[in-house]
Every structure is written in structure tokens, then in C-alpha cells.
Design a protein around this motif. Structure first.
Motif, mmCIF file in Angstrom:
data_model
loop_
_atom_site.group_PDB
_atom_site.id
_atom_site.type_symbol
_atom_site.label_atom_id
_atom_site.label_comp_id
_atom_site.label_asym_id
_atom_site.label_seq_id
_atom_site.Cartn_x
_atom_site.Cartn_y
_atom_site.Cartn_z
ATOM 1 N N ASN A 87 90.977 20.437 32.802
ATOM 2 C CA ASN A 87 91.052 19.944 34.168
ATOM 3 C C ASN A 87 89.689 19.956 34.871
ATOM 4 N N GLU A 92 89.074 14.785 33.307
ATOM 5 C CA GLU A 92 89.907 15.087 34.482
ATOM 6 C C GLU A 92 89.074 15.701 35.606
ATOM 7 N N GLY A 93 87.919 16.263 35.251
ATOM 8 C CA GLY A 93 87.024 16.831 36.262
ATOM 9 C C GLY A 93 86.544 15.783 37.261
ATOM 10 N N TYR A 94 86.459 14.516 36.824
ATOM 11 C CA TYR A 94 86.024 13.457 37.742
ATOM 12 C C TYR A 94 87.013 13.319 38.900
ATOM 13 N N LEU A 95 88.279 13.562 38.629
ATOM 14 C CA LEU A 95 89.289 13.515 39.688
ATOM 15 C C LEU A 95 89.229 14.784 40.537
ATOM 16 N N MET A 96 89.197 15.933 39.866
ATOM 17 C CA MET A 96 89.304 17.207 40.587
ATOM 18 C C MET A 96 88.088 17.473 41.472
ATOM 19 N N PHE A 97 86.892 17.174 40.967
ATOM 20 C CA PHE A 97 85.687 17.517 41.732
ATOM 21 C C PHE A 97 85.304 16.450 42.752
ATOM 22 N N THR A 98 86.072 15.356 42.830
ATOM 23 C CA THR A 98 85.815 14.427 43.928
ATOM 24 C C THR A 98 86.906 14.542 44.996
ATOM 25 N N LEU A 99 87.818 15.496 44.839
ATOM 26 C CA LEU A 99 88.793 15.766 45.898
ATOM 27 C C LEU A 99 88.079 16.445 47.065
ATOM 28 N N VAL A 102 88.029 19.092 48.587
ATOM 29 C CA VAL A 102 88.331 20.525 48.659
ATOM 30 C C VAL A 102 87.108 21.289 48.136
#
Lengths: 259, 231
Positions: free
Chosen positions: A72, A77-84, A86
Motif C-alpha cells: 500500500n 498503490e503508494g501513488y494513491l495513498m501519498f496523494t491523499l 492526509v
């Protein structure tokens, strides 16, 4: 936002853990029922399956703890998580708290499964009765229980964070990250062993005769001393965890290197 | 209003210089083509703008803020890679975006999915590569962001889908927002661009209005690109 992150983390992990732990408990219950039969074979099959499920529960809990972080946060998938929108801290906490929750649930499920299968009926009854008759003991015992649980919990968080830190550090390299993470982990364990040996050999040569006041205090307040020791242990364990957290945070925030 | 500004932006990977002293200004309401051959630094620039990389030197400002939680809330980023959690259904991704992005228009996303006959109940794992790319683009474009950063949005799909994607981008972006599209398929994107940036070996070699290029140089962007990047 932490709540939302944890919601998705529970969804992602629950779809594997829930069937696994349910299967374990069902097989244990069936095995227990089969033990009442005359025939040996079904009982043995039940015990073997339950034993395999217990082993699987531990292995899968460890693998998912590692894999959820790696996949993740360090793969695509990090591209999604780290552009949130938060903070990195919340991302790490969401993974950590959910992993810790599943580790605790895993221990509970395994203990329950073993109790279901192995505990003789009268003891099971006695256990249930003692739970029913539970009365709050003295304040000291309550505090011991709280302190010990806190030490166990924080030690578990330490363990998970140590895995995270090793994986995060492997982002300094572009290839072979899985084996590098493993290497860092082994190196870290060896380092801790060496430090422990050094600390122990220093401790042997130290003079532990306390000034009068302190030894009198220890003798007259055994409970106070033990509480102090437990709290110091808690602080030390938390400090180690804080270092792992800081390393993970620094890597994910400033040295992120997604593949 | 300037939506994106970089000054002396530099990124080193070890000893390799991926971006070198990039000074850039993108105003609100523009569709910008970020053009350059492979390895010219397009993806690095986009990752820096999204906080997925930290600059080695220089600075980035998005709506006058450094990349962080506040800029991520107004930047909609389509990376080159597929970032799906493959255990999810399409609907889970819609919920995910609704949960995390206040500017996400779930109804619009649902309409776009319907137009392409993609079932929200479909398992993402089971979708083809092209369909996954479409879903990813729909999610990104259904946000009312201030800045869209689209990295190779048409790279992996056939020409018919390419047209659909480009018209989706143009129809759906908010007129006060800016869109930066990185690609090497210049002829395809040329009709939708207001301005272009040519990136070569980590440096900007040209940043111009498309109309100016046509009027002053008397050639298309595609032709100019072929001339500038002649091997």
C-alpha cells in the motif's frame, strides 16, 4: 481522516482475517463435539486441521502486517495513498493501529480455539464461573494489570514499527527491496543483541548499593518500586517505538521513492 | 492567478540530474502540454508537484503553497501507473474518493462510468488494462480540482479511446482550473492545448502559447517538436 483510513484498512484486511479466524473457531468447536464420539479418526482429523489453522493464523497475521505496508505504501498503490490530503503520520498510524488490532484478535482467536478444544468441561465451567464472579481486586492489582497490559501493547507496537522502519529504509535502494528489508531487520536484531550484552556486562561491574534512603524505600514500599519499574519499562519500550516511528516517518515524508 | 510556480527546481537521483533549474509559471485556466522524449523529466516534475518526491534544490508553489496536505486537496493527479487496490470494486473506489476528496463529484463519476458501460459492481481485478485506465481517469476528472496533473493519460490506449479521454478531459475540467498533460503523442493532444512546455534532459527549452508557435513559426507543435528533438 484517521478514522476513514482505518476503515479502508480494516476492509482490506478483514476480507482475509475474518474467514480465517471464523474457520479456526468453527473447526475447533466441531473438533470438540467430535471428541465425544467413540471413533478416533474424525477427532484426530479435527485436531490436525485446527493445528494447521493456528499455524496459518500466526503466519498470515505476520505476512499481512508486512504486506499491507509494503504494497500500500511502497508499490504503485503508494501513488494513491501519498496523494491523499492526509498527513504521513496519519497514514502510518492507520496501518499500525489496524495491524495491532489484528495481532491482538489473532492471539484471542487462537487462545479461544485452544480452550474450546482442550479444556475439560468442568474447568471451562469453572473459568466461566470465575469470570462471572469477578470482583475488582485491590487498587494495586488493578494498576499492575493496566501497567502490564500497556507494556505488552506497546511492545507489540514496537515489533510492528520495527518491521515498518526496516521496509521504509529499503527505499534508499532501488532494487531488491524485499531482501534488503530482511537484511536490515537481521542486522538490527544482531545490533540489539550486542547492545544488550554490552549493557549487561557494564551492569555487572556497577555498584548497586543504593543510598540508605532508596533501599529503605524499596523495602518499605515493594509495590511502589514495582510500579516504578513497570512504568520505566513502559517508557523505555515506548522510546524505542518512537525511534522506529520517526525513521519510518522521515523515509516516507522526505525520501519517498515509489516504484 | 498563478496556479503553479517553480523556481530553480532541481532533482538529482544519485548523480543523475533529472531536473535542472526549472523555472515555470502556469496561470489558472490553461491547458498545458508538457512535452518531451522519454527520460526528459516529465514524470519527475509531476511527482515533485504531488509531494511524491522532495526537490534537491529550488522550490514549488501550488496556489502559493508548498506541496502538502492543502495542495493535495486541490490537485488531481493521474499517475502513469495503475494505483488500484485490486481487491476493490469500482464502487469502492467511488466511495474512497468521496471519503477523502471534498471536491469529488460522485454523481458525475457515475455518469461517466455509465457512458462507458462500466459497471460499478465490477471487480477491479477483473477489468482489462484499458478499462482500468478509463476508471482511473474518470475518478481523477470527476474532481473539481484547481490543478489537474495528467501523466501520459493516453499512452496505453487505442486511438478511439484516446479521443474519448481527451474530450473527457476538456469537457470536465473546471474553467478556472489548469490542466497539465504530459505526453509524447503530440499530434493527438495538440488541438486541446493552450500552451506547451518542451522539456529536454531536465531543462525547459521552450514554453510558448500554441497560437504564437503557429503564427510566428508557421508550424504545428508536432512539427516544431520533431525539429527541436531531432536525433
Amino acid at each position: 481522516m484517521l478514522g476513514k483510513l482505518m476503515k479502508y484498512e480494516f476492509k482490506a484486511t478483514g476480507r482475509i482475517f475474518l474467514p480465517l479466524f471464523s474457520a479456526l473457531l468453527i473447526v475447533s468447536a466441531v473438533t470438540r463435539l467430535l471428541s465425544g464420539l467413540q471413533a478416533q479418526a474424525p477427532h484426530i482429523i479435527g485436531i490436525t486441521s485446527a493445528a494447521m489453522l493456528i499455524a496459518a493464523a500466526f503466519v498470515i497475521t505476520l505476512i499481512l502486517t508486512i504486506q499491507r505496508f509494503y504494497k500500500n505504501f511502497m508499490s504503485s498503490e503508494g501513488y494513491l495513498m501519498f496523494t491523499l490530503p492526509v498527513t504521513t503520520d496519519r497514514l502510518i498510524w492507520s496501518k499500525l493501529l489496524v495491524a495491532a488490532a489484528w495481532n491482538i484478535i489473532c492471539l484471542l482467536a487462537v487462545s479461544l480455539s485452544v480452550s474450546i478444544m482442550a479444556m475439560p468441561g468442568n474447568e471451562l465451567k469453572a473459568l466461566l464461573q470465575s469470570i462471572a464472579e469477578f470482583r475488582l481486586p485491590t487498587a494495586d492489582y488493578v494498576f499492575y494489570m493496566i501497567e502490564l497490559s500497556a507494556v505488552v501493547l506497546v511492545t507489540m507496537l514496537d515489533g510492528i514499527l520495527s518491521l515498518y522502519a526496516c521496509m521504509a529504509l529499503s527505499m534508499l535502494f532501488n532494487k531488491h527491496r524485499v531482501s534488503i528489508s530482511f537484511g536490515i531487520y537481521v542486522g538490527m536484531i544482531i545490533l540489539f543483541q550486542i547492545l544488550a550484552v554490552i549493557a549487561a556486562s557494564i551492569a555487572v561491574h556497577l555498584d548497586f548499593t543504593f543510598p540508605n534512603g532508596l533501599s529503605v524505600f524499596i523495602n518499605t514500599h515493594p509495590n511502589g518500586t514495582l510500579h516504578a519499574l513497570l512504568l520505566l519499562t513502559l517508557l523505555a519500550v515506548a522510546a524505542v517505538g518512537a525511534v522506529f516511528f520517526a525513521v519510518t516517518r522521515h523515509m516516507l515524508k522526505n525520501r519517498l521513492n515509489l516504484q | 492567478m498563478t496556479i503553479l510556480r517553480t523556481s530553480n527546481l532541481t532533482k538529482l537521483f544519485g548523480k543523475t540530474l533529472a531536473l535542472h533549474g526549472v523555472d515555470l509559471n502556469v496561470e489558472a485556466g490553461r491547458v498545458v502540454g508538457l512535452l518531451g522524449p522519454n527520460g526528459s523529466g516529465k514524470t519527475t516534475l509531476m511527482k515533485l508537484c504531488n509531494g511524491l518526491l522532495t526537490p534537491s534544490a529550488g522550490e514549488i508553489r501550488i496556489a502559493d503553497m508548498r506541496p502538502g496536505v492543502a495542495t493535495k486537496a486541490i490537485v488531481s493527479y493521474l499517475p502513469e501507473v495503475s494505483w488500484f487496490n485490486d481487491w476493490m470494486k469500482v464502487q469502492d473506489m467511488l466511495d474512497f474518493f468521496s471519503d477523502f476528496y471534498q471536491d469529488f463529484d460522485a454523481a458525475k463519476a457515475a455518469d461517466m462510468l455509465k457512458a462507458l458501460s462500466i459497471e460499478p459492481s465490477a471487480q477491479i481485478k477483473a477489468l482489462s488494462k484499458g478499462t482500468k485506465e478509463k476508471v482511473q481517469l474518470i475518478l481523477v476528472m470527476a474532481r473539481k480540482a484547481k490543478l489537474y496533473l495528467l501523466d501520459e493519460p493516453i499512452g496505453g490506449v487505442d486511438p478511439a479511446v484516446r479521443d474519448y479521454i481527451l474530450s473527457t478531459i476538456i469537457k470536465n475540467y473546471n474553467p478556472e482550473a489548469s490542466v497539465i498533460i504530459s505526453t509524447h503523442l503530440i499530434a493527438d493532444v495538440e488541438p486541446v492545448l493552450d500552451e506547451v512546455i518542451f522539456l529536454k534532459e531536465g531543462e525547459i527549452v521552450l514554453h510558448e502559447d500554441v497560437d504564437t508557435i503557429r503564427e510566428e513559426k508557421g508550424m504545428s507543435v508536432d512539427k516544431l517538436f520533431r525539429e527541436v528533438f531531432k536525433c
